[in-house]
Design a protein around this motif. Structure first.
Motif, PDB file in Angstrom:
ATOM      1  N   GLN A   1       0.834  -1.199   0.000  1.00 34.26           N
ATOM      2  CA  GLN A   1       0.000   0.000   0.000  1.00 34.26           C
ATOM      3  C   GLN A   1       0.872   1.255   0.000  1.00 34.26           C
ATOM      4  N   HIS A   2       0.429   2.258  -0.745  1.00 34.66           N
ATOM      5  CA  HIS A   2       1.127   3.548  -0.800  1.00 34.66           C
ATOM      6  C   HIS A   2       2.599   3.379  -1.169  1.00 34.66           C
ATOM      7  N   ARG A   3       2.891   2.324  -1.933  1.00 32.61           N
ATOM      8  CA  ARG A   3       4.252   2.058  -2.437  1.00 32.61           C
ATOM      9  C   ARG A   3       5.287   1.968  -1.311  1.00 32.61           C
ATOM     10  N   ALA A   4       4.863   1.394  -0.183  1.00 29.12           N
ATOM     11  CA  ALA A   4       5.805   1.250   0.928  1.00 29.12           C
ATOM     12  C   ALA A   4       6.981   0.370   0.541  1.00 29.12           C
ATOM     13  N   TYR A   5       6.755  -0.653  -0.290  1.00 26.40           N
ATOM     14  CA  TYR A   5       7.832  -1.554  -0.720  1.00 26.40           C
ATOM     15  C   TYR A   5       8.939  -0.777  -1.423  1.00 26.40           C
ATOM     16  N   GLN A   6       8.540   0.204  -2.234  1.00 21.97           N
ATOM     17  CA  GLN A   6       9.531   1.004  -2.950  1.00 21.97           C
ATOM     18  C   GLN A   6      10.266   1.941  -1.999  1.00 21.97           C
ATOM     19  N   ARG A   7       9.539   2.506  -1.042  1.00 20.91           N
ATOM     20  CA  ARG A   7      10.142   3.428  -0.088  1.00 20.91           C
ATOM     21  C   ARG A   7      11.170   2.707   0.799  1.00 20.91           C
ATOM     22  N   LEU A   8      10.829   1.486   1.236  1.00 15.09           N
ATOM     23  CA  LEU A   8      11.746   0.735   2.088  1.00 15.09           C
ATOM     24  C   LEU A   8      13.043   0.419   1.359  1.00 15.09           C
ATOM     25  N   GLU A   9      12.935   0.073   0.077  1.00 16.41           N
ATOM     26  CA  GLU A   9      14.131  -0.278  -0.689  1.00 16.41           C
ATOM     27  C   GLU A   9      14.956   0.961  -1.017  1.00 16.41           C
ATOM     28  N   SER A  10      14.295   2.022  -1.464  1.00 19.36           N
ATOM     29  CA  SER A  10      15.038   3.207  -1.887  1.00 19.36           C
ATOM     30  C   SER A  10      15.734   3.886  -0.718  1.00 19.36           C
ATOM     31  N   GLN A  11      15.134   3.813   0.476  1.00 19.16           N
ATOM     32  CA  GLN A  11      15.715   4.475   1.643  1.00 19.16           C
ATOM     33  C   GLN A  11      16.442   3.505   2.566  1.00 19.16           C
ATOM     34  N   ALA A  12      16.485   2.205   2.173  1.00 22.02           N
ATOM     35  CA  ALA A  12      17.178   1.179   2.967  1.00 22.02           C
ATOM     36  C   ALA A  12      16.733   1.221   4.424  1.00 22.02           C
ATOM     37  N   LEU A  13      15.406   1.255   4.622  1.00 23.39           N
ATOM     38  CA  LEU A  13      14.866   1.351   5.982  1.00 23.39           C
ATOM     39  C   LEU A  13      14.889   0.012   6.714  1.00 23.39           C
ATOM     40  N   THR A  14      14.889  -1.094   5.973  1.00 18.33           N
ATOM     41  CA  THR A  14      14.910  -2.409   6.605  1.00 18.33           C
ATOM     42  C   THR A  14      15.527  -3.404   5.639  1.00 18.33           C
ATOM     43  N   ASP A  15      16.002  -4.520   6.177  1.00 16.60           N
ATOM     44  CA  ASP A  15      16.606  -5.543   5.326  1.00 16.60           C
ATOM     45  C   ASP A  15      15.642  -6.714   5.158  1.00 16.60           C
ATOM     46  N   ASN A  16      15.655  -7.306   4.013  1.00 18.16           N
ATOM     47  CA  ASN A  16      14.941  -8.551   3.720  1.00 18.16           C
ATOM     48  C   ASN A  16      13.466  -8.549   4.157  1.00 18.16           C
ATOM     49  N   PRO A  17      12.635  -7.648   3.639  1.00 16.90           N
ATOM     50  CA  PRO A  17      11.215  -7.688   3.993  1.00 16.90           C
ATOM     51  C   PRO A  17      10.538  -8.987   3.569  1.00 16.90           C
ATOM     52  N   ASP A  18      11.040  -9.603   2.494  1.00 20.75           N
ATOM     53  CA  ASP A  18      10.460 -10.878   2.042  1.00 20.75           C
ATOM     54  C   ASP A  18      10.628 -11.955   3.109  1.00 20.75           C
ATOM     55  N   GLN A  19      11.805 -11.981   3.757  1.00 21.09           N
ATOM     56  CA  GLN A  19      12.047 -12.984   4.793  1.00 21.09           C
ATOM     57  C   GLN A  19      11.162 -12.738   6.008  1.00 21.09           C
ATOM     58  N   ARG A  20      10.920 -11.504   6.326  1.00 17.06           N
ATOM     59  CA  ARG A  20      10.077 -11.181   7.484  1.00 17.06           C
ATOM     60  C   ARG A  20       8.624 -11.585   7.239  1.00 17.06           C
ATOM     61  N   ILE A  21       8.157 -11.403   6.012  1.00 15.67           N
ATOM     62  CA  ILE A  21       6.784 -11.780   5.700  1.00 15.67           C
ATOM     63  C   ILE A  21       6.657 -13.298   5.565  1.00 15.67           C
ATOM     64  N   ALA A  22       7.622 -13.930   4.935  1.00 14.44           N
ATOM     65  CA  ALA A  22       7.523 -15.377   4.671  1.00 14.44           C
ATOM     66  C   ALA A  22       7.862 -16.230   5.883  1.00 14.44           C
ATOM     67  N   GLU A  23       8.882 -15.841   6.652  1.00 22.95           N
ATOM     68  CA  GLU A  23       9.359 -16.696   7.737  1.00 22.95           C
ATOM     69  C   GLU A  23       8.983 -16.176   9.117  1.00 22.95           C
ATOM     70  N   ASP A  24       9.219 -14.887   9.360  1.00 22.53           N
ATOM     71  CA  ASP A  24       8.976 -14.370  10.704  1.00 22.53           C
ATOM     72  C   ASP A  24       7.502 -14.413  11.082  1.00 22.53           C
TER      73      ASP A  24
END
Length: 584
Positions: A105-128
């Motif tokens: 939503q609201h292109r948060a995925y793009q914002r996180l990557e462009s600003q390096a706000l967090t690492d590996n969001p895919d792992q957090r959604i899939a595993e954590d």
């Protein structure tokens, strides 16, 4: 969001009644298992007493009772596991849907990557998220079951223990239910020692998940960019990077080994030593004929069950460490999703259909000025070409128009209608060629899909519309850009923004695509970023962007500008010329 809030959010959602019903059913089944355990403990006392008295008639009745109790225990446990897994699935599904929605939503995925706000969001959604649902539910139910066992066997031990007489410093002391206090003291001591021994496991588990995800990411990058790496002959460098990523896993694993060894030693010593403790206190009473052999066996089993119940923290320490690490990572992810950088670029709707840029200053993330644009109006149906040197801010301007660049100030009024942005490198989703062609609006009929492929000179792909391939690797860069233009012709947007979208094409194909835009979509507004001067023929206006000199100091944050460096004049930053199609 705190870990407690994250854990309780599902239980306060719209699914709370279904979740509560399943949880109540699971708890009932768990209590059935506890009841069976307590009755089996009582059965053991009667059974061994009957053996000691050679009471054969009672044995057959007791064996039938044991069969019923075992049936109750097995069925309760089996159905408890099944319903627990069902509730875990519902919980994880809800969590994944919520976090996917917030991530996309609201292109948060793009914002996180462009600003390096967090690492590996895919792992957090899939595993954590899976760890959160699975471990919190299993640990919570285990704690509840152990509490029930603790209460039940505490009552048994209290009744069987009697009172222990001690003489301390000339005083006679009687300790009622002494075996209960021995079991409690033993469990508390073991749990305290385990916390001291295994404390670092939480941080190590957190780091392990990060290092594992980083290593997988590096492997995926090699797979996705295999051809480019092969052209560069970059195998040695990629091997170095992969070995460095795996070295972090290895160092973390060695630390985990050290503390896991200590935890295993403590746990094993704790369990084995507990086998002797009850006999030290029970055997003297047996020889004093204060308790039967059946009582000895029941007290031994009761002590073991109570010690196990009270040792829930000790036996689940590593799972608790994993859960705590996952919760921390998810809380960090949640904070990153909530983080929205302040921007002084105001985006408003334009009711008259005119795209307006007013006093727009584009900054770099460090706050320094990139370029300045004067007041500009883009009328419906106009074609604008943005030119300038590399790094001057042409693509950044398109990002600002798309709402993807928060650094700067000024205002942008965007008219309604459909807008399509084409980057230099097209995105082709996994699936059929038809899905890639129609992305992201949906599916168009076969005739339209075939027609636009012919128009962009991709006739050789007509029979591949429903084939599944990794199209970003199967198609050349030029074919991908022609496919993107076919998507424009198919979707017919009101506004098209092209960021060097024909850079991989020869002049003939490039000219052909712009001719298609002119002939097929004459009412569509087109804004193009390009380095190719001959494309000016297909545009009404030309904007030349000149960047702010990089040596000019800028504020560290666009939102806290104090005495900023004077910006160059509008004419120095942007030159606009107007001509009609066909003049050049």
């Amino acid at each position: 969001m705190s870990p407690a809030t994250l854990l309780l959010r599902y239980w306060r959602s719209a699914e709370k009644w279904r979740a509560a019903g399943l949880l109540a059913l699971i708890i009932t089944l768990e209590m059935g298992t506890v009841y069976a355990s307590v009755e089996i403990s009582n059965w053991q006392r009667h059974f061994f007493d009957a053996l000691a008295d050679f009471h054969y008639a009672a044995i057959s009745t007791l064996m039938f009772t044991l069969a019923l109790l075992m049936a109750l225990s097995v069925l309760s446990k089996a159905f408890s596991v099944w319903f627990t897994q069902l509730l875990t699935l519902h919980w994880r599904t809800w969590l994944v849907e919520i976090f996917l929605q917030r991530w996309l939503q609201h292109r948060a995925y793009q914002r996180l990557e462009s600003q390096a706000l967090t690492d590996n969001p895919d792992q957090r959604i899939a595993e954590d998220l899976s760890l959160l649902a699975e471990k919190s539910l299993s640990l919570g139910l285990g704690l509840l079951s152990n509490l029930a066992n603790a209460v039940s066997f505490a009552v048994i031990l209290w009744g069987l223990s009697g009172a222990l007489s001690l003489s301390l410093w000339g005083h006679d002391i009687r300790v009622p239910g002494y075996m209960l206090w021995v079991a409690i003291a033993y469990a508390l001591l073991g749990s305290w020692i385990m916390e001291k021994v295994g404390g670092p496991l939480v941080a190590l588990s957190y780091q392990r998940q990060r290092y594992e995800a980083d290593f997988r990411y590096q492997l995926v990058r090699v797979r996705e960019h295999a051809e480019q790496i092969a052209f560069y002959r970059g195998e040695n460098e990629e091997a170095r990077r992969l070995h460095a990523a795996f070295a972090a896993i290895r160092r973390n694993w060695r630390s985990l080994m050290t503390y896991s060894k200590r935890v295993a030693f403590t746990e094993t010593l704790y369990i084995d030593a507990s086998s002797f403790v009850p006999y030290l206190f029970v055997i003297p009473r047996y020889f004093a004929k204060e308790i039967t052999i059946g009582g000895v066996m029941q007290m031994s089993v009761g002590f073991s069950r109570l010690r196990t119940a009270l040792s829930w923290f000790l036996f689940n320490y590593q799972d608790l460490a994993l859960l705590r690490a996952a919760l921390q990572r998810l809380c960090d992810f949640d904070a990153a999703l909530c983080h929205s950088p302040h921007s002084d670029i105001q985006t408003t709707p334009a009711d008259d259909g005119i795209l307006r840029i007013r006093d727009l200053h584009l900054h770099l993330p460090d706050g320094s000025t990139l370029c300045t644009l004067p007041d500009t109006d883009v009328l419906p149906g106009e074609r604008w070409m943005i030119v300038g040197g590399s790094g001057n801010g042409k693509s950044t301007l398109l990002r600002a128009l798309a709402g993807l660049w928060p650094y700067g100030s000024g205002s942008i009024a965007l008219p309604g209608g459909t807008r399509l942005f084409l980057p230099q490198r097209s995105y082709l989703p996994v699936g059929t060629l038809r899905e890639a062609l129609c992305y992201p609006t949906g599916v168009f009929d076969d005739a339209h899909c075939r027609e636009v492929l012919r128009q962009v000179r991709l006739e050789h792909l007509l029979d591949a519309l429903d084939q599944v391939h990794p199209w970003d690797k199967y198609l050349s860069g030029g074919e991908q850009q022609r496919l993107a233009f076919a998507s424009i012709l198919l979707q017919r947007p009101d506004y098209v923004f092209l960021d060097e979208a024909t850079s991989a094409l020869d002049r003939d194909n490039e000219t052909h695509l712009y001719q298609l835009l002119h002939d097929t979509l004459p009412a569509t507004t087109v804004i193009s970023v390009t380095h190719h001067a001959h494309l000016a023929h297909w545009h009404h206006h030309q904007l030349q962007v000149i960047a702010q000199p990089r040596n000019s100091a800028g504020p560290t944050s666009p939102s806290t500008v104090e005495n900023p460096t004077p910006l160059p004049s509008a004419q120095a930053c942007l030159t606009a010329t107007t001509h009609t199609i066909g003049e050049q």
